[in-house]
Design an enzyme around this catalytic site. Sequence first.
Site, PDB file in Angstrom:
ATOM      1  N   LYS A 183      65.744 -30.613 -21.113  1.00  0.00           N
ATOM      2  CA  LYS A 183      66.709 -30.892 -20.335  1.00  0.00           C
ATOM      3  C   LYS A 183      66.297 -32.234 -19.397  1.00  0.00           C
ATOM      4  O   LYS A 183      66.095 -31.919 -18.400  1.00  0.00           O
ATOM      5  CB  LYS A 183      68.032 -30.802 -19.681  1.00  0.00           C
ATOM      6  CG  LYS A 183      68.949 -31.501 -19.055  1.00  0.00           C
ATOM      7  CD  LYS A 183      69.501 -30.207 -18.687  1.00  0.00           C
ATOM      8  CE  LYS A 183      71.045 -30.842 -18.018  1.00  0.00           C
ATOM      9  NZ  LYS A 183      70.523 -32.238 -17.506  1.00  0.00           N
ATOM     10  N   GLU A 199      67.434 -40.446 -22.035  1.00  0.00           N
ATOM     11  CA  GLU A 199      67.596 -40.880 -20.727  1.00  0.00           C
ATOM     12  C   GLU A 199      66.146 -41.984 -20.419  1.00  0.00           C
ATOM     13  O   GLU A 199      65.273 -41.853 -20.577  1.00  0.00           O
ATOM     14  CB  GLU A 199      66.947 -39.028 -19.809  1.00  0.00           C
ATOM     15  CG  GLU A 199      67.170 -38.806 -18.763  1.00  0.00           C
ATOM     16  CD  GLU A 199      68.584 -38.003 -18.734  1.00  0.00           C
ATOM     17  OE1 GLU A 199      68.818 -38.299 -17.809  1.00  0.00           O
ATOM     18  OE2 GLU A 199      69.470 -38.495 -19.897  1.00  0.00           O
ATOM     19  N   LYS A 225      69.801 -23.034 -17.845  1.00  0.00           N
ATOM     20  CA  LYS A 225      69.960 -23.379 -15.883  1.00  0.00           C
ATOM     21  C   LYS A 225      69.104 -22.077 -15.914  1.00  0.00           C
ATOM     22  O   LYS A 225      69.520 -20.724 -16.347  1.00  0.00           O
ATOM     23  CB  LYS A 225      71.056 -23.555 -15.189  1.00  0.00           C
ATOM     24  CG  LYS A 225      71.518 -25.023 -15.433  1.00  0.00           C
ATOM     25  CD  LYS A 225      70.971 -26.001 -15.464  1.00  0.00           C
ATOM     26  CE  LYS A 225      71.875 -27.626 -15.290  1.00  0.00           C
ATOM     27  NZ  LYS A 225      71.028 -28.537 -14.724  1.00  0.00           N
TER      28      LYS A 225
END
Length: 326
Positions: free
Chosen positions: A90, A143, A248
Amino acid sequence: FTGVVCIIYNIPVRVYMKDFLDKASKHYYEGNPIISDAEFNSLADKFGYNSVGYTVTDGIPHLYKMYSLQKVFSHADLPSDIDDYVCTPKLDGAAVSILYVNGILALGLTRGDGNIGRDITNKLRALVPNTIPLKEVLQVTGEVVAPKSIPNSRNYASGALNLKDMEEFVERDITFVAYDINHSVQEPGRLYEQQTLSILRDFGFYEVSTFDTDNYPTDGLVYRLNSCDKFDRMGFTSHHPRGAVALKEEKDGKITTLIDVVWQVGKSGVVSPVALLEPVDIDGAIVSRATLHNIEYIRSLNLEIGCSVEVIRSGEIIPRILRRVE
């Protein structure tokens, strides 16, 4: 100071803070933050602010909505078997969408609030293929990232997208990394996410599964269902797809003292307990309150006033008590 301003102008503190955090969020996504991440997270938690992105009032709609990802902290929280997913880094940069029409780059937008973004077509033309060998309408999302050796690399990347001087923009050390395609014509053979990533490589993009992220900032892992058909059938909530999550890392907590427990009424009308804590610094934010969910959660942790507890910032935002420390 905030309290003084609100008293003078007779503005409720929560309303004032929402306006302030809306402004802070806007500046953050534009790459010009006016407060630190820790300060923003602390205020957002204290005043119940949970907006994602910011609303662009003079922007252009994305052809396909750019969703955020639901956060999880364990593989056990995945909605399907782990073997059903493609796992990719990510990246922590500035999300954008790129629209191609008949193989030609037609429009580039910042993420904005996921529905509407700002036009940055001229800048993205300097970062991505201007043509692709597919004559249909499709949207590539990805991104814009900067090396983590650059201080505040995320802000550096998103700030570049707001530069007015193109010469200054092309001098920025930034890269576009693609991670998805949305298009109107579904190819019968394109049934898997791995094939989507392969197509992006064939188009000439850097794509997230093969991009070397060692020198770039990351913020966890993305697990997305490999089967595009299953992903589509699971659908979406108003905020995120059900077939993909962001995993996470659960960080070690800090030890502090439980001073008291108070009960508060949430937006939905549900009454829930909140822990009052001896203030403690967690990742740059001073934490003095933490959610306790319900009375059973309190009992399961065997909490008592005056006991020591381990506290984390769940999702790096919401303070939560992990356990009692003897």
